[in-house]
Design a protein around this motif. Sequence first.
Motif, short mmCIF file in Angstrom:
data_model
loop_
_atom_site.label_atom_id
_atom_site.label_comp_id
_atom_site.label_asym_id
_atom_site.label_seq_id
_atom_site.Cartn_x
_atom_site.Cartn_y
_atom_site.Cartn_z
N GLY A 73 31.61 26.19 38.97
CA GLY A 73 31.29 27.61 38.96
C GLY A 73 31.93 28.30 37.78
O GLY A 73 32.58 27.68 36.94
N VAL A 74 31.75 29.61 37.75
CA VAL A 74 32.24 30.43 36.65
C VAL A 74 33.57 31.03 37.06
O VAL A 74 33.68 31.66 38.11
CB VAL A 74 31.22 31.53 36.30
CG1 VAL A 74 31.75 32.43 35.20
CG2 VAL A 74 29.89 30.92 35.91
N PHE A 75 34.56 30.84 36.21
CA PHE A 75 35.90 31.35 36.44
C PHE A 75 36.03 32.71 35.76
O PHE A 75 35.78 32.83 34.56
CB PHE A 75 36.94 30.36 35.89
CG PHE A 75 38.34 30.85 35.97
CD1 PHE A 75 38.97 31.02 37.19
CD2 PHE A 75 39.04 31.16 34.81
CE1 PHE A 75 40.28 31.47 37.26
CE2 PHE A 75 40.35 31.61 34.88
CZ PHE A 75 40.97 31.77 36.11
N GLU A 76 36.37 33.70 36.52
CA GLU A 76 36.62 35.03 35.96
C GLU A 76 38.12 35.23 35.90
O GLU A 76 38.81 34.88 36.85
CB GLU A 76 35.97 36.11 36.84
CG GLU A 76 34.46 36.06 36.85
CD GLU A 76 33.83 36.27 35.49
OE1 GLU A 76 34.42 36.98 34.65
OE2 GLU A 76 32.77 35.70 35.25
N PRO A 77 38.69 35.65 34.88
CA PRO A 77 38.21 36.54 33.84
C PRO A 77 37.71 35.86 32.57
O PRO A 77 37.16 36.53 31.71
CB PRO A 77 39.45 37.38 33.53
CG PRO A 77 40.59 36.47 33.79
CD PRO A 77 40.14 35.58 34.91
N SER A 78 37.87 34.54 32.41
CA SER A 78 37.52 33.92 31.13
C SER A 78 36.03 33.62 30.99
O SER A 78 35.54 33.49 29.88
CB SER A 78 38.32 32.63 30.93
OG SER A 78 37.86 31.63 31.83
N GLY A 79 35.32 33.45 32.06
CA GLY A 79 33.91 33.12 32.00
C GLY A 79 33.64 31.64 31.78
O GLY A 79 32.50 31.22 31.60
N ALA A 80 34.68 30.80 31.80
CA ALA A 80 34.54 29.37 31.58
C ALA A 80 34.00 28.70 32.85
O ALA A 80 34.19 29.19 33.96
CB ALA A 80 35.87 28.75 31.22
N THR A 81 33.31 27.58 32.66
CA THR A 81 32.83 26.79 33.78
C THR A 81 33.92 25.79 34.16
O THR A 81 34.38 25.02 33.31
CB THR A 81 31.53 26.05 33.41
OG1 THR A 81 30.55 27.01 33.05
CG2 THR A 81 31.02 25.23 34.58
N GLY A 111 52.43 29.94 38.41
CA GLY A 111 53.23 30.08 37.19
C GLY A 111 52.41 30.50 35.99
O GLY A 111 51.82 31.58 35.96
N ASP A 112 52.34 29.64 34.97
CA ASP A 112 51.64 29.97 33.72
C ASP A 112 50.15 29.67 33.78
O ASP A 112 49.44 29.95 32.81
CB ASP A 112 52.25 29.17 32.57
CG ASP A 112 53.69 29.58 32.30
OD1 ASP A 112 54.05 30.71 32.68
OD2 ASP A 112 54.44 28.78 31.72
N LEU A 113 49.66 29.10 34.86
CA LEU A 113 48.24 28.79 34.95
C LEU A 113 47.42 30.08 35.07
O LEU A 113 47.82 31.00 35.76
CB LEU A 113 47.95 27.91 36.16
CG LEU A 113 48.57 26.51 36.17
CD1 LEU A 113 48.22 25.79 37.47
CD2 LEU A 113 48.08 25.71 34.99
N PRO A 114 46.28 30.12 34.39
CA PRO A 114 45.42 31.30 34.52
C PRO A 114 44.91 31.42 35.96
O PRO A 114 44.47 30.45 36.56
CB PRO A 114 44.26 31.03 33.57
CG PRO A 114 44.67 29.90 32.72
CD PRO A 114 45.75 29.17 33.43
N GLN A 115 45.00 32.63 36.51
CA GLN A 115 44.55 32.88 37.87
C GLN A 115 43.38 33.85 37.86
O GLN A 115 43.29 34.72 37.01
CB GLN A 115 45.68 33.47 38.70
CG GLN A 115 46.88 32.58 38.81
CD GLN A 115 47.99 33.26 39.58
OE1 GLN A 115 47.74 33.87 40.59
NE2 GLN A 115 49.21 33.14 39.07
N GLY A 116 42.50 33.66 38.81
CA GLY A 116 41.35 34.53 38.92
C GLY A 116 40.48 34.11 40.08
O GLY A 116 40.93 33.45 41.01
N SER A 117 39.22 34.45 39.99
CA SER A 117 38.28 34.08 41.06
C SER A 117 37.23 33.14 40.49
O SER A 117 36.86 33.21 39.33
CB SER A 117 37.63 35.33 41.65
OG SER A 117 36.90 36.01 40.66
#
Length: 166
Positions: free
Chosen positions: A77-85, A58-64
Amino acid sequence: MSTTTRTARRSVARRAGESAFGVLLLARYLFMGLLALLIVTAGALASWDTARDAMSPGDLPQGSLTLSACADDGCTGVFEPSGATVRLVQPIGREPGDTLDVAVHQDTGEAIRTGLPGVLYSWLPLMGALLLAAIVIGGGLRMYRTATGTGAAALLALGLTFALWI
């Protein structure tokens, strides 16, 4: 030759005993059925919060998520696309450098794995509940084929979960 048949009349005590035995059998079936239903319901409720987000973020940010450090209880780890840990909570160890598809809860910073492995992993409590319910169905309700089918389906889903997770 007479064909007179005699019917034996059962005593009041015997009729009462047979009725009480029938009531006890019915009570056992009702209790065991409700117990099996309670076990499966508890497993579904325990799985639902994580499974809902894994199946439909849903509204949760998705990525790798690229893992940088792993311990026994989870990886960061590092979440892409935001670069947050962010942190991925899982009891199954991973190696740093693995990349996984995840959705992230922004308020807690915890990642939930998405895709088929994430969905199966999130339903693990339900699978365990189905295994336990299979024992109740077979032992308490004497429904052996239903119990075998329930247990086999749960074992198959567990095996598929760990085959896809690793």
